[in-house]
Structures are given as structure tokens and as C-alpha cells.
Write an enzyme that holds these catalytic residues in place. Structure first.
Site, mmCIF file in Angstrom:
data_model
loop_
_atom_site.group_PDB
_atom_site.id
_atom_site.type_symbol
_atom_site.label_atom_id
_atom_site.label_comp_id
_atom_site.label_asym_id
_atom_site.label_seq_id
_atom_site.Cartn_x
_atom_site.Cartn_y
_atom_site.Cartn_z
ATOM 1 C CB ALA A 1 -0.885 -0.091 1.246
ATOM 2 N NE ARG B 1 -3.613 -3.133 2.390
ATOM 3 C CZ ARG B 1 -4.126 -4.197 1.962
ATOM 4 N NH1 ARG B 1 -5.567 -4.297 1.572
ATOM 5 N NH2 ARG B 1 -3.560 -5.360 2.368
ATOM 6 C CG ASN C 1 8.838 -6.917 7.935
ATOM 7 O OD1 ASN C 1 10.181 -6.973 8.232
ATOM 8 N ND2 ASN C 1 8.562 -7.022 6.734
ATOM 9 C CG PHE C 2 9.551 -2.700 13.557
ATOM 10 C CD1 PHE C 2 10.232 -1.496 13.935
ATOM 11 C CD2 PHE C 2 8.072 -2.326 13.275
ATOM 12 C CE1 PHE C 2 10.007 -0.220 14.164
ATOM 13 C CE2 PHE C 2 7.602 -0.915 13.621
ATOM 14 C CZ PHE C 2 8.578 0.127 14.055
ATOM 15 C CD GLU C 3 12.842 -10.642 10.448
ATOM 16 O OE1 GLU C 3 11.668 -11.032 9.948
ATOM 17 O OE2 GLU C 3 13.487 -11.630 10.604
ATOM 18 C CB CYS D 1 0.083 -4.825 10.390
ATOM 19 S SG CYS D 1 1.262 -6.056 10.658
#
Ligand code: ZN
Length: 313
Positions: free
Chosen positions: A11, A43, A103-105, A159
Site C-alpha cells: 500500500a 489500497r 515489518n520491523f525486522e 497490522c
């Protein structure tokens, strides 16, 4: 010519690429590990129903769409997962990195790379009606690890369930794309030096000062790049879906040969970019480099055994 890398083209990445390409950014490298599905179309503005019907990799579909409205831009699609092993190859020779990941990774990996190579990048994320973004200019501003020493749980866990309003996507993309333009034209004095968050549904708005690195920050202070060093990450659960990703780089796949083997076991089809195989209740999407996304489970052991059985051990 400004060379920009877009990591993740869902998105936020779609909206960012669309804005920057139309604004005249001459070179976009689009890195995305996923393929287009009908549920994305609410989206993800660079894709359409034909892309979903073909399960086109998002990087490929995005590149095609951008070329259709501006054939002069150089778009380099990379339908791969950004990992420590390939990050130098994938993010080499760009001036700016934009975050369209979920994602934070991956964000910590980008942060480690950007800080260690002194490259600016722009963090952007959203969930529900909430959108958040921050500019990271190594050596000048706070980095992602300064602000979030550990992965913020809220964003990570919701999420999947909460989805995201397309208006929140466009808001964060508009703000981040404008900051990208400032960086590209050298208007550094106009850059925002805060972590900006806005919820379009509740109208909550906040800015947290991020103008200076945090003393003792593991990444930009101590220069301890743990994510870049990264241990092997063979299996990853994708955010937003009931699926597992299997990494098997260095395993080039002959789609015709795999298709012949799979025909007796379920429905199978392929194009130039992906092979899809359905065996209830699972759906496997195989990429030419051997990477696979297995839908219908979050159990890595099941995914691994399906992969071993149908693709090879
Ligand atoms: Zn830092």
C-alpha cells in the site's frame, strides 16, 4: 539523476512510487517479495485485477504500471526478499531508501544498512487509521533504533487484524514523498525533524522530536549492526496473511519441470514470474530463485514439509 530504492511495494510503497514517479524521479529500484492478490486492490494503487489474476510479483506489476504512465523512468523491479545476504547488492548505488515494508525486522535491517553507509532513509508505516513517518539522516537525526530500541509491539501485532484505511496510506505516502523530494533536491533545511503520527479516524496527532541521535544508541552510536550481521532466517511468517515464506536462494527452479511433477498432485499453473500450486487447504507460490510463499498455515514445520515434498528437500 536521483536513484531511489523502494523496499516493499504494497500500500505505502505503491503510493510512494506513484507520487515520486509522476514527480519525475528518474530511477526507482522496487524491491518486494510478495505477489498481487485481489484483496490488495482496496489500497495498493499501482495494481489492478489483471495483476491479481496473474499473481504477478508486486515489483513486476508496479514497474509495468509506472512505465505505462512514464516510459522515461528507469524502473528496476526486484521480486525478492531483502535479507542480510543480499542487502548490499540490492541497496547499492542508491541515494535514498524508502520504507514500504510491513515489518520491523526489515526496517531494522534497512536502518543498520543506511546508518552504516551514511544513507538517508524514510520510515513510513500505518495500521487502521494510524500513520507514522520519520526521516532518518545518519549523523544528523535520530535513527530508527534511537526511537525504537526494540520492535514496537502495537504496530506489529495489529497490522494483520486491523487492516489499514487507504486514506491513512495516502496521507503517510504524501508526507514521506514530500520529504523524499526535499532530500533529492537538497533542501535539507526544510526536512521535518520529528517522528510524525496522525490518526485520520480519531484525529489524534503527535510529533516527537527526532532531531538528534540518542546517546548510546546501539546502531548509530555504538555502530553495532546486529541486524546487518543477521543470522540465517530460513522461515518467515508474513504479516497480514495466513502464510509462511520459505527462503531457498541458490535453488534456481525450472517451472516447466516442477509443473510436470506437480500436475498429479493438484492444480498448478505458472507464468514467467511465479508458479502456483493448489493442494487443499494450502496454496504454494514459487519464485524462480526457489523462494516460496505457502498460504493456509502459519506453522513453519508444515510449510517446510510441503516444500520438501513438492519442490525438493
Ligand atoms: Zn540511533
Amino acid at each position: 539523476m536521483a536513484r531511489v530504492a523502494m523496499v516493499g511495494c504494497g500500500a505505502t510503497g505503491s503510493a510512494l512510487c506513484s507520487l515520486l514517479a509522476r514527480a519525475g524521479v528518474g530511477y526507482l529500484r522496487i524491491i518486494d517479495r510478495d505477489y498481487v492478490e485481489a484483496s490488495n486492490l482496496q489500497r495498493q494503487v499501482l495494481f489492478d485485477e489483471c495483476d491479481a489474476a496473474e499473481s504477478l510479483p508486486k515489483a513486476i506489476a508496479a514497474a509495468r504500471k509506472i512505465q505505462s504512465f512514464n516510459s522515461e523512468i528507469i524502473v528496476e523491479p526486484q521480486a525478492v526478499d531483502l535479507v542480510p545476504d543480499n542487502i548490499v547488492e540490492l541497496l547499492g548505488e542508491v541515494q535514498l531508501i524508502l520504507d514500504g515494508t510491513d515489518n520491523f525486522e526489515t526496517r531494522y535491517l534497512i536502518n543498520d544498512y543506511a546508518v552504516s553507509h551514511n544513507l538517508p532513509w524514510i520510515y513510513a508505516a500505518g495500521v487502521g487509521g494510524y500513520a507514522v513517518t520519520m526521516n532518518i539522516v545518519p549523523g544528523e537525526t535520530a535513527c530508527l533504533t534511537c526511537i525504537f530500541p526494540d520492535s514496537p509491539k502495537g504496530l506489529v501485532e495489529t497490522c494483520d487484524t486491523a487492516g489499514i484505511l487507504n486514506t491513512a496510506v495516502n496521507l503517510v505516502a504524501s508526507v514521506a514523498a514530500t520529504e523524499a523530494m526535499k532530500l533529492i533536491v537538497g533542501a535539507r533545511d526544510r526536512l521535518r525533524q520529528t517522528l510524525l503520527s496522525y490518526d485520520v479516524w480519531t484525529n489524534e496527532y503527535a510529533q516527537v522530536s527526532a532531531g538528534h541521535p540518542r546517546e548510546g544508541c546501539r546502531a548509530c552510536g555504538e555502530r553495532d549492526f546486529v541486524h546487518l550481521a543477521g543470522e540465517g532466517r530460513p522461515h518467515i511468517s508474513l504479516c497480514g496473511r495466513n502464510s509462511v515464506q520459505i527462503h531457498e536462494r541458490q535453488r534456481p527452479i525450472d517451472f516447466d519441470e516442477v509443473m510436470r511433477r506437480l500436475i498429479p498432485h493438484g492444480q498448478v499453473k505458472h507464468n514467467e514470474f511465479v508458479l502456483k500450486f493448489w493442494r487443499e487447504p494450502y496454496e504454494m507460490t514459487l519464485f524462480p530463485d526457489g523462494r516460496a510463499i505457502i498460504k493456509g498455515t502459519t506453522d513453519t514445520a508444515i510449510a517446510r514439509s510441503l516444500y520438501a515434498r513438492y519442490v525438493g528437500a
